[in-house]
Design a protein around this motif. Structure first.
Motif, PDB file in Angstrom:
ATOM      1  N   GLU A 177      -1.120  -5.462   2.922  1.00 13.51           N
ATOM      2  CA  GLU A 177      -1.447  -4.178   3.559  1.00 13.51           C
ATOM      3  C   GLU A 177      -0.756  -4.048   4.912  1.00 13.51           C
ATOM      4  O   GLU A 177      -0.122  -3.026   5.206  1.00 13.51           O
ATOM      5  N   SER A 235       1.889  -5.621   6.014  1.00 10.77           N
ATOM      6  CA  SER A 235       3.337  -5.571   5.828  1.00 10.77           C
ATOM      7  C   SER A 235       3.800  -4.191   5.377  1.00 10.77           C
ATOM      8  O   SER A 235       4.810  -3.674   5.854  1.00 10.77           O
ATOM      9  N   LEU A 236       3.061  -3.584   4.458  1.00 13.71           N
ATOM     10  CA  LEU A 236       3.408  -2.240   3.992  1.00 13.71           C
ATOM     11  C   LEU A 236       3.276  -1.220   5.114  1.00 13.71           C
ATOM     12  O   LEU A 236       4.137  -0.347   5.277  1.00 13.71           O
ATOM     13  N   ARG A 237       2.206  -1.310   5.890  1.00 11.83           N
ATOM     14  CA  ARG A 237       2.021  -0.373   7.007  1.00 11.83           C
ATOM     15  C   ARG A 237       3.164  -0.497   8.017  1.00 11.83           C
ATOM     16  O   ARG A 237       3.701   0.498   8.500  1.00 11.83           O
ATOM     17  N   LEU A 267       6.431   0.987   6.463  1.00 10.86           N
ATOM     18  CA  LEU A 267       6.404   2.446   6.425  1.00 10.86           C
ATOM     19  C   LEU A 267       6.546   3.047   7.818  1.00 10.86           C
ATOM     20  O   LEU A 267       7.255   4.042   8.007  1.00 10.86           O
TER      21      LEU A 267
END
Length: 82
Positions: free
Chosen positions: A31, A33-35, A38
């Motif tokens: 989570e 890493s994705l944030r 993005l």
């Protein structure tokens, strides 16, 4: 929300090892890493300067064309119409 993702085994192993080392869950690491990814993409998209590269001919503008003068550009485009 629950979802299923497919990761290459070596990437999952690295994520799992990092999560264990940091004493956190694989989910929280993914989570975060994705944030971060993005947010980084969003900033790059807005911060990237726009450049226009003319093609054809000598690669430059017509004599007398000033891209910073919108009124003159509109006049030139109106005059160029058939």
């Amino acid at each position: 929300m629950r979802t299923t993702i497919r990761l290459p085994q070596d990437l999952y192993d690295e994520v799992r090892e990092t999560a264990l080392r940091e004493r956190r869950t694989v989910t929280s690491l993914i989570e975060e890493s994705l944030r971060e990814a993005l947010a980084s993409r969003s900033h790059r998209r807005h911060d990237a300067p726009f450049s226009l590269t003319p093609v054809g001919g000598d690669g430059g503008l017509r004599p007398g064309v000033d891209l910073s003068d919108q009124a003159a550009l509109e006049e030139l485009m109106t005059d160029a119409r058939p």
